[in-house]
Each structure stands twice: as structure tokens, then as C-alpha cells.
Write an enzyme that holds these catalytic residues in place. Sequence first.
Site, mmCIF file in Angstrom:
data_model
loop_
_atom_site.group_PDB
_atom_site.id
_atom_site.type_symbol
_atom_site.label_atom_id
_atom_site.label_comp_id
_atom_site.label_asym_id
_atom_site.label_seq_id
_atom_site.Cartn_x
_atom_site.Cartn_y
_atom_site.Cartn_z
ATOM 1 N N GLU A 18 0.854 -1.189 0.000
ATOM 2 C CA GLU A 18 0.000 0.000 0.000
ATOM 3 C C GLU A 18 0.887 1.237 0.000
ATOM 4 O O GLU A 18 1.795 1.360 0.824
ATOM 5 C CB GLU A 18 -0.905 0.017 1.236
ATOM 6 C CG GLU A 18 -1.782 1.266 1.258
ATOM 7 C CD GLU A 18 -2.900 1.178 2.276
ATOM 8 O OE1 GLU A 18 -3.566 0.125 2.357
ATOM 9 O OE2 GLU A 18 -3.101 2.167 3.002
ATOM 10 N N ARG A 123 -14.869 4.582 4.017
ATOM 11 C CA ARG A 123 -15.554 5.826 4.381
ATOM 12 C C ARG A 123 -14.581 6.987 4.275
ATOM 13 O O ARG A 123 -14.901 8.062 3.805
ATOM 14 C CB ARG A 123 -16.080 5.732 5.818
ATOM 15 C CG ARG A 123 -16.905 6.934 6.213
ATOM 16 C CD ARG A 123 -17.109 7.003 7.693
ATOM 17 N NE ARG A 123 -15.891 7.369 8.395
ATOM 18 C CZ ARG A 123 -15.804 7.531 9.694
ATOM 19 N NH1 ARG A 123 -16.874 7.348 10.454
ATOM 20 N NH2 ARG A 123 -14.666 7.872 10.271
#
Length: 317
Positions: A18, A123
Site C-alpha cells: 500500500e 468511508r
Amino acid sequence: MKMTDVLSKAETPVLSLEITPPDRGRSVDELFSAIEGLMDFTPKFISVTYHQPHTVYEEVDGIIRRRPKRKKPGTVGISAAIKNRYGVTTIPHLICGGFDRFETEDALIDLHYLGMKNILALRGDPAPGHTRFVAEKDGHRYASELVTQISAMNRGEYIDELDNAVSTDFCIGVAGYPEKHSEAPNLDKDLFFLKKKVDAGADFIITQMFFSFDSFRRFVEKARETGITVPIIPGIKPVTNRRQIEQIPRLFFATMPQELVQAVEGAKTASEAFNGGTRYMAKLFRQLLNFGVPGIHLFIQEKSDDSRALLSAVYGS
Ligand code: FAD
């Protein structure tokens, strides 16, 4: 290639990375060098974080104006560049924050045209300078709502009814929290909402960083008891210096076991701390492999020497 297809065919746990886009105005070369430093460990996926803008106020001709300012733009561009440059599948992160659902639909159309097959649906953190997440008007309040929208587009259902609309084909990942999400009252309640994301169409889970094997094992066991059956990929971050020992619990709400704290803080030199932290994380990495995880997701930084040391300790260099 879809994450779930790769995981189901893989004979050994799959490594993914990542990365975070550089700050606005900075070169992406350092990030590419960091990735290149890890390519001999053949990562199968590279996910790219997304950052919502914060609001700045500035005075122009005596009038106070509000404008959004994004510190780290470039998620989609970097995702496409990595795919072209290294031939590695990328997973752009897509967040609810800063988007209404019409803008989300447009973003999904772009990602589909770019040939992206995987999305990590989140989110998002509260906007910089805020302690509470606030959804846009007509935006999503929770990641499960974003997953519902992506799943609908995978069935060819757009916000407005369209004739012969093309279906997207996204494999959807979501976030899980071995030590519970910071806003959740407890792990059971957090797992209830994690299940909601899976029921809405999530295909895999990547976890927040954690530093104790037992917390991950408990999380997986409880998730399975809750009825969550999709692959759960642990997220791991190398820890090699004192600053991280102070910052990580504050920023990511992750507990640091005393053995790790001691390995880093008890070291006499920076290089001893680097080696002590790496040894601890390599032990955790091996415990996860022995536990039978489908993959490991490594959070890397612009300098990947710590990740390289960790992977070398586990796999040999
Ligand atoms: P949600 O699943 O929506 O959960 C948020 C909170 O609300 C939780 O406490 C949950 O229990 C609760 N909840 C969920 N649904 C409901 C409901 N219906 N009613 C009431 N409560 C509910 N952030 C970024 O900004 N950009 C990134 O690129 C990014 N990448 C990440 C990658 C990984 C692997 C992880 C683990 C996190 C990442 N984050 C990123 C951080 C993440 O956005 C934050 O942790 C955020 O606060 C929560 O996101 P979520 O998708 O887990 O939210």
C-alpha cells in the site's frame, strides 16, 4: 486481474503493498524507487490511498473565500502509472468523504474505463483538522453505502435509469479493524457493521495495521463466527524507530506490545532499533503465514528500506 481470482489460484500467500501519493507539487520518483526496491519480492497488487481535501479560507480582494485544498492528489494517475510501468495490478482506494454519490458514479466510470478491476471502498478519515467524519450532501455516510453503489453498478444499475447501461466489474475490498475501529463501542458492534459491508457486496477485507498476532487471530475467529466468509488479509507496517512507537498508536489506534516497544526504545543506537523492530515484525509476519493467511498487505513509505529489511528477514534476500 481481480484480487479474489488471484487469491483463489495462489499456492502461497500473496504479497501486496500500500502506497500513499506524494504531497502536491512533489515528484513521484521517490515513490517509484521505493516500489522498485521491493519488486524482487513480486508483489501481486499495489493499492493507492485516497485523501479528501480540507477547506482553507483565504482573503481575495477583501472577501473571505472558502476553497478545498487537497494535500495528496494523484491516486488515479498513480494507479494507472504503476499498472503501465510495472505491470502490477493496482487497487485504487475510493472514499465516501468529499464525494456526493453522483461524483462517485463518475469516478467509478473513470476507473472502469481505465481497466481497474479492484477497488478498496472506504468511508475515509475525517477531513484534516476535523475530529468527526461529515458526509457530503447526497454523499455516503458509511463504507457499506459506497459498497452498495459499486455493487449496483456491477449489475449495470446507475443512479438514473439508463438503457443498455454497461455493467462495471469491480472486485470490492473493505477495511477491517483487529482492535476495532476507533469510533466503534466494541469489536462485536464493529464486526456487525463489517458484515454489513460484506453483505452489500465486499469480496475481501484488508485490515488496519496491528502488532499483536493474538489480536488478529481473535478478530478472524470472531469474524468467522459472525458469518463473514470472505478472505481477510492482514495489514502490516514495519516499525523501526522511536517516532513510530509514539505516532502509530495516536494516528492508527493500534496497541504496541511491550516486546516491540522494548526492542525499539531499549536499543542503544538507531541501527539497533531498526534491527530490533524488524526482528519483531518478521516474527509477527511468520506467525501470520503459519496461521494460513491468504496474503499480507504491507504499508510502505517513500523509502522502502524498512520493508525490504522485513521481507528479506522473512523470505531471504
Ligand atoms: P466504515 O466501515 O463506514 O465504518 C466507520 C465507523 O462507523 C466504524 O466505527 C463502524 O463500526 C461504524 N459504522 C459502520 N456502518 C455503520 C452504520 N450503518 N451505522 C452506525 N455505525 C456504523 N482513509 C482514507 O481517508 N483514505 C485511504 O486511502 C484509506 N485507506 C485505508 C486502508 C486500509 C487498509 C484501512 C484499514 C483504512 C484506510 N483508511 C483510509 C482509513 C479509514 O478510512 C478510516 O479508518 C475511517 O475512519 C473508517 O473507514 P471504514 O471504511 O472502515 O468506515
